[in-house]
Structure formats: C-alpha cells, structure tokens
Design a protein around this motif. Structure first.
Motif, short mmCIF file in Angstrom:
data_model
loop_
_atom_site.label_atom_id
_atom_site.label_comp_id
_atom_site.label_asym_id
_atom_site.label_seq_id
_atom_site.Cartn_x
_atom_site.Cartn_y
_atom_site.Cartn_z
N GLU A 158 10.31 -6.82 9.54
CA GLU A 158 9.84 -7.76 8.53
C GLU A 158 8.33 -7.68 8.35
N VAL A 159 7.61 -7.63 9.46
CA VAL A 159 6.15 -7.55 9.37
C VAL A 159 5.73 -6.21 8.76
N PHE A 160 6.42 -5.13 9.13
CA PHE A 160 6.12 -3.82 8.55
C PHE A 160 6.30 -3.85 7.02
N VAL A 161 7.40 -4.41 6.57
CA VAL A 161 7.65 -4.47 5.12
C VAL A 161 6.61 -5.35 4.43
N MET A 162 6.27 -6.49 5.04
CA MET A 162 5.23 -7.36 4.48
C MET A 162 3.91 -6.59 4.35
N LEU A 163 3.58 -5.87 5.40
CA LEU A 163 2.33 -5.11 5.42
C LEU A 163 2.31 -4.04 4.34
N MET A 164 3.41 -3.32 4.21
CA MET A 164 3.48 -2.24 3.22
C MET A 164 3.43 -2.78 1.79
N GLU A 165 4.17 -3.85 1.54
CA GLU A 165 4.23 -4.38 0.18
C GLU A 165 2.89 -5.01 -0.22
N GLY A 166 2.28 -5.75 0.69
CA GLY A 166 0.98 -6.35 0.37
C GLY A 166 -0.10 -5.30 0.20
N SER A 167 -0.07 -4.29 1.06
CA SER A 167 -1.12 -3.26 0.97
C SER A 167 -0.99 -2.43 -0.30
N ALA A 168 0.22 -2.39 -0.89
CA ALA A 168 0.40 -1.64 -2.14
C ALA A 168 -0.52 -2.18 -3.24
N LEU A 169 -0.72 -3.48 -3.27
CA LEU A 169 -1.56 -4.07 -4.30
C LEU A 169 -3.01 -3.63 -4.16
N PHE A 170 -3.47 -3.51 -2.92
CA PHE A 170 -4.84 -3.10 -2.67
C PHE A 170 -5.02 -1.59 -2.82
N ARG A 171 -4.11 -0.84 -2.19
CA ARG A 171 -4.28 0.61 -2.18
C ARG A 171 -4.07 1.23 -3.57
N SER A 172 -3.28 0.55 -4.41
CA SER A 172 -3.03 1.07 -5.76
C SER A 172 -4.20 0.81 -6.70
N GLY A 173 -5.10 -0.10 -6.28
CA GLY A 173 -6.23 -0.44 -7.14
C GLY A 173 -6.00 -1.66 -8.00
#
Length: 200
Positions: A158-173
């Motif tokens: 769950e934490v891994f998925v949260m981390l990946m989905e949230g970071s997508a917003l930042f890493r995508s720009g």
C-alpha cells in the motif's frame, strides 16, 4: 439488435474508435468537458451513432475508465508475477517509474482521479483498480520474501503504491519537477519497501 447484445468485429472496432475519441477529449479538455456531444464531434460521427454504443455519459465514462484501468492492471500483473517473468525489485521499480515518463498516461490517471472525486461509479472503479494493484505488489513481495506476513506485505504494498502514484505528479512535471537528488531518495525508499528484511 443492441451493441451490447453481440458486437461484430466492425462494431468492436467502431467502439474502440469512439473510446479513442473520448480519451482525446478527456486528456485535451478534462472530465467536465467529456460530454456525448463533444465525443461525437471529436469522432466525427452523429450523436445518435455514439448513443447506439454508449446510450448515456455514465456508460461512456464506465467503458473509458475500464479501458484505462484494465490496461494499467495488465502491466502491473505482468511485472509482479516474479516466478513467471523473473522480475526483481529493481526491474519492477524501473518499469513503474517509466510510466511517469508517459505524459498521456499520467494525464489519463489525473483525470480519472478527478472523475472519481465527483462520481461514485468512477470512484468505485478506481478503488477496485488500486485494490488489485496493491494485491499484486503484495504477492510479489511475498514471492521475493516468504518470511513476510500477509499483513506486512499488504502494508508495504500500500505504501509503495501511494509513493509511486503521488510521485507521478511531481516526476511528470504536473505539480513539481524531478531532480537527481529526489529521484535517488525515491528509489532508495521504494526499494526498501520492496526489500525482504522484516524490521521489528
């Protein structure tokens, strides 16, 4: 005969083309502009033709979300079946992070989240997708480290998925920008979650 009764090959192709048009409207104008009329115009067909396949906006939304989420879940499933595909945690992380480099995919998920915030049917579809995503990652973790309890594997997933989905917003720009330093910390945190050691 309705489209749902037994679509022909031509009917399936036309349905795909209409969903392609709906996806273009969604990514180009946002969920608020995703109307049957807008999709019909984008597809270059009469409104009545679109309604033969999707009688209401809710049917169109449901089909579009199903397609977006099913495609992503297929990728997750393939990546996390470690014993079949030989996936290790570095390979899994690389593949998930590579999705952040696809602006169209990030935008589709951003719009799916926005739809889920205002539409319970969309929210249910998104929740079901993430439940399956977490389940697959948890199974991957237990395959990699059989000593992990089901509960611990689920929490880490769950934490891994949260981390990946949230970071997508930042890493995508979309909401921030990636840097070498933050990417390095993101990778180390994600790999720790995917690691096999049990910390007590």
């Amino acid at each position: 005969m309705s489209a749902a009764a037994g679509p022909t090959s031509k009917g399936r192709q036309r349905r795909t083309e209409l969903l392609d048009a709906a996806e273009r409207v969604l990514t180009g104008s946002g969920g608020a502009e995703l109307t049957l009329r807008a999709v019909a115009e984008e597809a270059g067909v009469r409104l009545g033709h679109l309604q033969y396949y999707f009688p209401a906006r809710s049917a169109l939304l449901s089909a579009l979300l199903d397609r977006i989420l099913a495609s992503s879940l297929e990728r997750v499933t393939a990546l996390t079946v470690a014993h079949t595909h030989g996936t290790d945690r570095e390979a899994l992380l690389d593949a998930v992070l590579s999705d952040h480099d696809d602006p169209r995919l990030v935008l589709l998920f951003t719009e799916a989240w926005a739809l889920a915030a205002h539409d319970e049917e969309a929210a249910a579809a998104v929740r079901a997708f993430y439940d399956q995503y977490v389940t697959h990652v948890a199974a991957f973790l237990r395959d990699q480290a059989p000593d992990l309890s089901e509960a611990e594997a689920r929490h880490r997933a769950e934490v891994f998925v949260m981390l990946m989905e949230g970071s997508a917003l930042f890493r995508s720009g979309l909401t921030g920008r990636r840097t070498a330093g933050t990417d390095a910390r993101l990778r180390s945190t994600a790999l720790a979650l995917l690691g096999g050691a049990v910390h007590r």
